[in-house]
Write an enzyme that holds these catalytic residues in place. Structure first.
Site, PDB file in Angstrom:
ATOM      1  N   ASP A   1     -31.704  10.254   0.955  1.00  0.00           N
ATOM      2  CA  ASP A   1     -31.787  11.655   1.338  1.00  0.00           C
ATOM      3  C   ASP A   1     -32.083  12.452   0.060  1.00  0.00           C
ATOM      4  O   ASP A   1     -31.433  12.245  -0.957  1.00  0.00           O
ATOM      5  CB  ASP A   1     -30.413  11.992   1.959  1.00  0.00           C
ATOM      6  CG  ASP A   1     -30.126  13.469   2.055  1.00  0.00           C
ATOM      7  OD1 ASP A   1     -30.969  14.166   2.626  1.00  0.00           O
ATOM      8  OD2 ASP A   1     -29.074  13.908   1.562  1.00  0.00           O
TER       9      ASP A   1
ATOM     10  N   ASP B   1     -32.866  16.050  -1.977  1.00  0.00           N
ATOM     11  CA  ASP B   1     -32.752  17.510  -1.996  1.00  0.00           C
ATOM     12  C   ASP B   1     -33.498  18.042  -3.215  1.00  0.00           C
ATOM     13  O   ASP B   1     -33.351  17.526  -4.316  1.00  0.00           O
ATOM     14  CB  ASP B   1     -31.277  17.913  -2.077  1.00  0.00           C
ATOM     15  CG  ASP B   1     -30.473  17.373  -0.904  1.00  0.00           C
ATOM     16  OD1 ASP B   1     -30.835  17.673   0.238  1.00  0.00           O
ATOM     17  OD2 ASP B   1     -29.501  16.618  -1.142  1.00  0.00           O
TER      18      ASP B   1
ATOM     19  N   ASP C   1     -20.758  21.269  -6.230  1.00  0.00           N
ATOM     20  CA  ASP C   1     -19.365  20.827  -6.133  1.00  0.00           C
ATOM     21  C   ASP C   1     -18.935  19.912  -7.285  1.00  0.00           C
ATOM     22  O   ASP C   1     -18.191  20.317  -8.168  1.00  0.00           O
ATOM     23  CB  ASP C   1     -19.064  20.229  -4.749  1.00  0.00           C
ATOM     24  CG  ASP C   1     -20.096  19.218  -4.268  1.00  0.00           C
ATOM     25  OD1 ASP C   1     -21.005  18.871  -5.046  1.00  0.00           O
ATOM     26  OD2 ASP C   1     -19.973  18.751  -3.114  1.00  0.00           O
TER      27      ASP C   1
HETATM   28  P1  ATP Z   1     -25.198  12.654   0.488  1.00  0.00           P
HETATM   29  O1  ATP Z   1     -26.521  13.230   0.893  1.00  0.00           O
HETATM   30  O2  ATP Z   1     -25.227  11.271  -0.027  1.00  0.00           O
HETATM   31  O3  ATP Z   1     -24.143  12.867   1.492  1.00  0.00           O
HETATM   32  P2  ATP Z   1     -25.246  14.812  -1.419  1.00  0.00           P
HETATM   33  O4  ATP Z   1     -24.500  14.979  -2.699  1.00  0.00           O
HETATM   34  O5  ATP Z   1     -26.733  14.809  -1.492  1.00  0.00           O
HETATM   35  O6  ATP Z   1     -24.687  13.495  -0.785  1.00  0.00           O
HETATM   36  P3  ATP Z   1     -25.564  17.008   0.399  1.00  0.00           P
HETATM   37  O7  ATP Z   1     -24.615  17.464   1.446  1.00  0.00           O
HETATM   38  O8  ATP Z   1     -26.879  16.460   0.789  1.00  0.00           O
HETATM   39  O9  ATP Z   1     -24.745  15.936  -0.458  1.00  0.00           O
HETATM   40  O10 ATP Z   1     -25.758  18.225  -0.612  1.00  0.00           O
HETATM   41  C1  ATP Z   1     -26.713  18.221  -1.638  1.00  0.00           C
HETATM   42  C2  ATP Z   1     -26.139  18.872  -2.886  1.00  0.00           C
HETATM   43  O11 ATP Z   1     -25.774  20.228  -2.611  1.00  0.00           O
HETATM   44  C3  ATP Z   1     -24.850  18.239  -3.391  1.00  0.00           C
HETATM   45  O12 ATP Z   1     -25.103  17.160  -4.215  1.00  0.00           O
HETATM   46  C4  ATP Z   1     -24.208  19.389  -4.137  1.00  0.00           C
HETATM   47  O13 ATP Z   1     -24.796  19.572  -5.386  1.00  0.00           O
HETATM   48  C5  ATP Z   1     -24.570  20.575  -3.283  1.00  0.00           C
HETATM   49  N1  ATP Z   1     -23.544  20.821  -2.251  1.00  0.00           N
HETATM   50  C6  ATP Z   1     -23.530  20.382  -0.970  1.00  0.00           C
HETATM   51  N2  ATP Z   1     -22.463  20.817  -0.311  1.00  0.00           N
HETATM   52  C7  ATP Z   1     -21.752  21.550  -1.178  1.00  0.00           C
HETATM   53  C8  ATP Z   1     -20.531  22.282  -1.092  1.00  0.00           C
HETATM   54  N3  ATP Z   1     -19.828  22.311   0.047  1.00  0.00           N
HETATM   55  N4  ATP Z   1     -20.119  22.930  -2.196  1.00  0.00           N
HETATM   56  C9  ATP Z   1     -20.851  22.918  -3.332  1.00  0.00           C
HETATM   57  N5  ATP Z   1     -21.989  22.251  -3.477  1.00  0.00           N
HETATM   58  C10 ATP Z   1     -22.446  21.568  -2.415  1.00  0.00           C
HETATM   59 MG    MG Z   2     -28.043  14.867   0.101  1.00  0.00          MG
END
Ligand code: ATP
Ligand code: MG
Length: 440
Positions: A63, A65, A142
C-alpha cells in the site's frame, strides 16, 4: 502542537540512495507514475508512511501513500483518474485499475487557531486541513517509523524524527508527547498495537504507559471508524498477536466489552478465540479470503450462549430461537462500540443460531441442513469448537463425512430408509418435532 514539534530540528537527516536498501523495484508502478508526474510538474513528491517502513525492514509493501506540496485541487488537475475524498483530511485518490494511490498534501499541525483545523474538548482532532511544508507535515504523523519520506527527485530518504534509528532498534515511538498525541487521536493506541504485532516491534515504555492511562478514550472514537480499524487489526495476518496485545493494554474490552466480560468470567472462552484467530491468520497467510462476520461470531459466541440460556430460563423457546434472540441483543450493544454493517451481523447471527442443528443427525430436516445457505460457515464454526474440545468429535466427523457422500449414502446416513410409519404416527411426530425444533 506537540512539544517536540516546537523544539524539533528543522533539518532532516538525509540518507542518500547508496546508503539505504529501498529500490524502485519494491515500489508499485502506479505509485512511481504519480511521483514522477508530480515531480515533473514542479511539485515535491515523496513516498511516505508504511511503504517506506515496510521496505526498510524487508517486508514487501502493498500500500503506497504519496505526500506532496501540491494541493488536492492541483493534484486533481494533474490526473484524470483522480477523486478528492475526506472531510477530516482532504485527500486525493488516484486510481489505476484496482490500485489506488493516496496522495496527501503536506499539513501543518492541527492546533493552530486556523479555521481549517478543529479539536474537540478532549483534544481530539476533528478537522485537519491546514496545508504546510514537509517539515511541518512530519510532526503530525504518528510514529517515527511512519514519518520517513522517500524523495523521488534523488531517491534519498528524509528522516526528521529519528525513524531510521527506531526501525533499527525495532522500537515503536510516537512523535512528541505520547499523552498529547493519543488524546489528539485515540485510534493511535490501536495503531501502536497493530504495528507492534505486525512488525515485531516493542512499544517504547513511555508510550506503553500512556496507552494504559488513556485506553478509555477509545469510547470517544466514532463506532464506524472503529469498524475500519477492527478490519485492519484482525485481517492483516497477525490477529493472534494483536489480540494478545490489545488485551494486555486493556484496549480489547473497549472495543468488545461483552467479549472481555465473558473472558473474565470464564477464561475457558480464550482457547476458542485463539483457535479462530490462528485460523484467520493461516487463511490470510495463504491468500485465502476471510470474512469479518466469522470472527465477530467467535467474539460474541460465549456471551450469546450465556444470554441464550438466561432467556430460555425465563421463557420457553428452542435453543436456536434463544441464540438468535441473544445474538440480536448482543449485536445491538456491540454496535455502540464497533459499528458492524448489517451485511455481516445478519449472517453472523444465523451462523450462531444454526449450531444446535449439528446435534441432530436423523431425518429429512437434518439432511436439508446440508443445503442451507449458511451451512458452510456454521460448519467451519462447529469444527473450530470441536478443535478446542467444545463440541462432540463424532458429530463433527458425521457432518464432515456426509458432505462427500452420494445421495444414496446420505439417505442411509440420515436414516431416511426406514419403513414408512403409519400416517397417524408420522403426523404426530411431525407436530411434536415442530414444537421442539428451531425456526431458523
Ligand atoms: P499500513 O498501510 O501498513 O497499515 P501505514 O503506516 O501506511 O500502515 P496508513 O493508515 O496507510 O498506515 O497511513 C499512512 C501514513 O499516514 C502513516 O504512516 C502515518 O504517517 C500517517 N497516519 C495515518 N494515520 C494516522 C493517525 N491516526 N495519526 C497520525 N498519522 C497518521
Ligand atoms: Mg499505508
Amino acid at each position: 502542537m506537540n512539544d517536540s514539534g516546537k523544539s524539533a530540528p528543522r533539518d532532516p537527516r538525509i540518507i542518500p540512495r547508496p546508503e539505504h536498501t529501498i529500490s524502485r523495484d519494491e515500489i508499485s508502478k502506479s505509485a512511481l507514475k504519480v511521483l514522477y508526474r508530480l515531480h515533473k510538474s514542479g511539485y515535491q513528491a515523496f513516498l511516505v508512511g508504511g511503504s517506506i517502513r515496510d521496505a526498510l525492514i524487508g517486508l514487501h509493501p502493498k500500500d503506497f501513500d504519496v505526500a506532496t506540496d501540491a494541493t488536492p485541487d492541483e493534484v486533481k488537475a494533474l490526473f484524470g483518474n483522480c477523486r478528492l475524498i475526506g472531510r477530516r483530511f482532504r485527500l486525493a485518490h488516484v486510481r489505476f485499475g484496482r490500485e489506488i494511490i493516496e496522495v496527501a498534501t503536506f499539513r501543518a499541525s492541527a492546533s493552530t487557531n486556523d479555521a481549517d483545523a478543529e479539536l474537540d474538548d478532549e483534544g481530539r482532532i476533528l478537522r485537519d486541513n491546514v496545508y504546510g511544508r514537509i517539515d511541518e507535515d512530519v510532526w503530525r504523523r504518528d510514529f517515527t517509523c511512519n514519518a520517513l519520506y522517500y524523495n523521488i527527485a534523488d531517491f534519498s530518504i528524509w528522516d526528521y524524527a529519528g525513524g531510521v534509528e527506531d526501525i533499527a532498534r525495532r522500537e515503536l515511538r510516537l512523535i512528541g508527547d505520547p499523552g498529547t498525541r493519543l488524546r489528539e487521536d485515540p485510534v493511535r493506541m490501536l495503531r501502536a498495537v497493530r504495528f507492534a504485532a505486525k512488525l515485531g516491534f516493542h512499544i517504547e515504555p513511555a508510550l506503553a504507559r500512556s496507552i494504559r492511562e488513556n485506553a478509555a478514550l477509545l469510547a470517544n472514537v466514532p463506532a464506524a471508524r472503529l469498524f475500519d480499524e477492527f478490519l485492519k487489526l484482525f485481517q492483516a495476518g497477525f490477529a493472534e498477536q494483536t489480540f494478545e496485545l490489545l488485551r494486555e493494554y486493556r484496549l480489547f474490552g473497549e472495543m468488545f466489552p461483552a467479549t472481555e466480560a465473558e473472558i473474565e468470567a470464564d477464561p475457558g472462552f480464550i482457547p476458542f478465540i485463539l483457535a479462530a484467530l490462528r485460523n484467520t491468520d493461516r487463511r490470510v497467510g495463504a491468500g485465502k479470503s476471510v470474512t469479518p462476520m466469522f470472527l465477530l461470531g467467535v467474539f460474541l459466541w460465549a456471551p450469546t450462549r450465556r444470554l441464550a440460556a438466561e432467556l430460555r430460563a425465563e421463557e420457553k423457546m428452542s435453543e436456536s430461537q434463544s441464540l438468535s434472540l441473544a445474538s440480536y441483543q448482543l449485536v445491538a450493544g456491540q454496535q455502540r462500540r464497533v459499528a458492524i454493517p448489517r451485511r455481516f451481523t445478519v449472517p453472523m447471527r444465523e451462523m450462531l443460531a444454526l449450531q444446535p442443528r449439528f446435534t441432530v443427525t436423523r431425518g429429512k430436516r437434518a439432511l436439508a441442513f446440508l443445503e442451507h445457505r449458511r451451512f458452510r460457515a456454521a460448519y467451519d464454526f462447529m469444527v473450530l469448537l470441536t478443535e478446542v474440545g467444545q463440541f462432540d468429535e463424532q458429530l463433527m466427523g458425521f457432518w464432515t463425512d456426509v458432505q462427500c457422500q452420494s445421495r444414496e449414502d446420505r439417505i442411509a446416513s440420515f436414516q431416511l430408509h426406514q419403513k414408512p410409519r403409519s400416517n397417524r404416527r408420522r403426523r404426530r411426530r411431525r407436530r411434536k418435532g415442530a414444537r421442539s425444533e428451531d425456526t431458523s
